[in-house]
Design a protein around this motif. Sequence first.
Motif, PDB file in Angstrom:
ATOM      1  N   VAL A  16      -4.406  10.018   0.558  1.00 42.84           N
ATOM      2  CA  VAL A  16      -3.236  10.136  -0.307  1.00 42.84           C
ATOM      3  C   VAL A  16      -3.322  11.431  -1.122  1.00 42.84           C
ATOM      4  N   ASP A  53      -7.477  -1.444   1.519  1.00 42.03           N
ATOM      5  CA  ASP A  53      -6.056  -1.557   1.854  1.00 42.03           C
ATOM      6  C   ASP A  53      -5.743  -0.972   3.226  1.00 42.03           C
ATOM      7  N   HIS A 100      -8.683   1.304  -2.113  1.00 39.07           N
ATOM      8  CA  HIS A 100      -7.929   2.185  -1.216  1.00 39.07           C
ATOM      9  C   HIS A 100      -8.378   1.998   0.231  1.00 39.07           C
ATOM     10  N   TYR A 143      -5.346   2.137  -7.886  1.00 37.54           N
ATOM     11  CA  TYR A 143      -6.621   1.410  -7.856  1.00 37.54           C
ATOM     12  C   TYR A 143      -7.774   2.343  -7.510  1.00 37.54           C
ATOM     13  N   PHE A 169       0.832  -1.198   0.000  1.00 31.53           N
ATOM     14  CA  PHE A 169       0.000   0.000   0.000  1.00 31.53           C
ATOM     15  C   PHE A 169       0.875   1.260   0.000  1.00 31.53           C
ATOM     16  N   TYR A 213      -1.377   6.126  -6.175  1.00 34.10           N
ATOM     17  CA  TYR A 213      -2.249   4.976  -5.934  1.00 34.10           C
ATOM     18  C   TYR A 213      -3.013   4.613  -7.214  1.00 34.10           C
ATOM     19  N   ASP A 215       2.408   1.680  -3.375  1.00 39.55           N
ATOM     20  CA  ASP A 215       1.382   2.165  -4.304  1.00 39.55           C
ATOM     21  C   ASP A 215       1.137   3.655  -4.120  1.00 39.55           C
ATOM     22  N   CYS A 216       1.097   4.106  -2.890  1.00 41.94           N
ATOM     23  CA  CYS A 216       0.881   5.535  -2.625  1.00 41.94           C
ATOM     24  C   CYS A 216       2.080   6.364  -3.084  1.00 41.94           C
ATOM     25  N   ALA A 264      -2.825  10.342  -6.934  1.00 44.46           N
ATOM     26  CA  ALA A 264      -3.177   8.981  -7.344  1.00 44.46           C
ATOM     27  C   ALA A 264      -3.375   8.964  -8.850  1.00 44.46           C
TER      28      ALA A 264
END
Length: 137
Positions: free
Chosen positions: A114, A55, A52, A47, A37, A45, A40-41, A117
């Motif tokens: 976040v 996660d 989010h 997704y 996670f 991100y 990804d951030c 993204a």
Amino acid sequence: MTWGADDFRDAFVGIVQRSGRWRDLDPDALLGRWNRFVVDCENGYPYDMEDHFDDLTSRDSIERALNDPELQDFSDMVVFRTRVEILDARLRPLLIPDVFPKIEERAWWARGLVRYARRKLVSELWDILGIEITEIE
């Protein structure tokens, strides 16, 4: 990582499982999910909003383990806590703090959002919640 004793892993899994979590129960799996996670951030991100918020449940489970009195007696807990702190330190600057002020302050990862993204999350946050974050390619 192999934890020093199966007792820690077993106690950890039991505590996390009793909290309602059904996957990523052992310390490595849970830390691996939290690490993914964070990565990804860091990369924007990729997704959707449901993913989010799903996660984030890994950090909720981590917090339960960090605060569980039964686990505090294990020396492996020091290693686990340190690994969590390293990941948390990477994530904190990536978040807009206090976007969701009704969530308890101690759950800072869920209160924040976040900063940037990919298109899917950016669009959903705007369309559903009216929250604007930066889109990256």
